[in-house]
Design an enzyme around this catalytic site. Structure first.
Site, PDB file in Angstrom:
ATOM      1  N   ARG A 132      38.942   8.424   2.006  1.00 38.17           N
ATOM      2  CA  ARG A 132      38.369   9.646   1.448  1.00 38.17           C
ATOM      3  C   ARG A 132      37.006   9.281   0.871  1.00 38.17           C
ATOM      4  NH1 ARG A 132      41.136  12.238   4.184  1.00 38.17           N
ATOM      5  NH2 ARG A 132      42.817  13.665   3.627  1.00 38.17           N
ATOM      6  N   GLU A 182      32.099  16.820   1.169  1.00 47.00           N
ATOM      7  CA  GLU A 182      32.050  17.333   2.548  1.00 47.00           C
ATOM      8  C   GLU A 182      31.888  18.847   2.547  1.00 47.00           C
ATOM      9  OE1 GLU A 182      35.415  15.862   4.753  1.00 47.00           O
ATOM     10  OE2 GLU A 182      34.935  13.796   4.253  1.00 47.00           O
ATOM     11  N   HIS A 233      34.061  13.197   9.727  1.00 45.19           N
ATOM     12  CA  HIS A 233      35.499  13.280   9.407  1.00 45.19           C
ATOM     13  C   HIS A 233      36.339  13.585  10.650  1.00 45.19           C
ATOM     14  CE1 HIS A 233      38.545  14.200   5.978  1.00 45.19           C
ATOM     15  NE2 HIS A 233      39.144  13.633   7.026  1.00 45.19           N
TER      16      HIS A 233
END
Ligand code: NAP
Length: 320
Positions: A230, A259, A277
């Site tokens: 993450r 993000e 991602h």
């Protein structure tokens, strides 16, 4: 009539097992805003969500009719698990099925960053490549290099399997001894001897900025850092500074602190391979993830215990 709220478009067929239930699907790729989520969760008896949906205490408390929350992800840092448990709501996730795809991506980033593929491709596409030269784009040889894996769980172990095939020496760190060769109880010590560091911890209060300026300074100036866990596990600004000042060699990043924004310094940092991602982004894996989440929602709606349950204490009262 109560419905299952699905916060984002899923792959075709994913929701078929719930076809006998009322569904309310945000059939777009734009996440619901927090206000929309707050509004739409009222009246829902199940919530299927994704990373990027902030399912905080406010959302959970607004979902007074919720009987289950399932995230189509293994990471669940976007859900307030304690709040859900306080409200007696089971929370489910999708472990295992994404291990191989995510490990492939992590290993792809290890190779791409170590061998400067991003930079080399950008030069070629911008027509600035002038032809072969003996000292051009020299990178790190993976054969014989030491890979330090931070978080030796499902995905960390899958990355380790790949690394052995590439002739790497694999060492690892987690809070509890793994019982396997190469375990380092001291993260700092492992960082200081690793040629490549790959992060596979969940995001928790303990792992937020686990890799900060101090720890980046412990790494070799020839080292490569890869993050597919993450974004907030790494202090992005400190990483960008370390790359820019040549204090580490390269980085491969799939996940970001805010993000879909990416820290501007990271965008311009040298030798950073940046992906949007896509760790679990294969058709097979995304299908399997949705299938797992949907099956657990169906189980709860039918009065059965879900399988991939994060807060089993909500069933402590003897639920089915
Ligand atoms: P997992 O099986 O639960 O493994 C996590 C590992 O981290 C365990 O070895 C755990 O061991 C260790 N750990 C936890 N807290 C730690 C700490 N404070 N310090 C050091 N080690 C710690 O999880 P997984 O299925 O491999 O997934 C890992 C993460 O990858 C997920 O949480 C998710 O955020 C991320 N992910 C990203 C993508 C992507 O698309 N990029 C895809 C899938 C998953 P101990 O408990 O002994 O410390």
């Amino acid at each position: 009539m109560a419905y299952t709220l699905v916060t984002r478009r899923l792959l075709p067929g994913s929701l078929d097992p719930l076809s006998h239930y009322e569904l309310k699907v945000n059939d777009s790729d734009r996440p619901l805003s927090h206000d929309q989520l707050l509004e739409q969760v009222q009246g829902a008896n199940a919530l299927i969500c994704l990373p990027g949906d902030l399912v905080d205490a406010e959302v959970i408390e607004a979902g007074t009719t919720l009987s289950v929350i399932a995230t189509v992800s293994v990471g669940f840092d976007h859900i307030d698990l304690s709040a859900a448990s306080r409200s007696g709501i089971p929370v489910c996730h999708t472990p295992d099925v994404l291990d191989e795809a995510t490990a492939d991506l992590a290993f792809g980033l290890i190779i791409a960053a170590a061998r400067r593929m991003g930079e080399a491709e950008r030069d070629l596409r911008s027509l600035s490549w002038q032809g072969w030269a003996v000292d051009q784009y020299l990178g790190l040889e993976l054969n014989g290099a030491t890979l330090g894996i931070v978080g030796f769980g499902r995905i960390g172990k899958a990355v380790a399997r790949r690394a052995l095939g590439f002739g790497m020496q694999v060492i690892h760190h987690s809070r509890h001894p793994s019982g396997e060769a190469g375990y380092f109880p001291d993260l700092d010590q492992m960082l200081s001897i690793s040629d490549v560091v790959s992060l596979h911890v969940p995001l928790t209060e303990e792992t937020r900025h686990l890799i900060d300026a101090r720890r980046l300074a412990l790494m070799k100036d020839t080292a490569v850092l890869v993050n597919t866990s993450r974004g907030a596990v790494v202090d992005e600004e400190a990483l960008a500074d370390a790359l820019t000042e040549g204090r580490i060699f390269a980085a491969g990043i799939d996940v970001y602190e805010q993000e879909p924004s990416v820290h501007p310094k990271l965008l311009s940092a040298p030798r950073a391979v940046l992906l949007p991602h896509i760790g679990s982004a294969t058709t097979a894996t995304r299908t399997a993830m949705a299938s797992r989440a949907v099956a657990d929602v169906k189980a709860v709606l039918e009065g059965r215990r879900p399988i991939y349950l994060l807060n089993p204490e909500v069933f402590a009262g003897g639920g089915s």
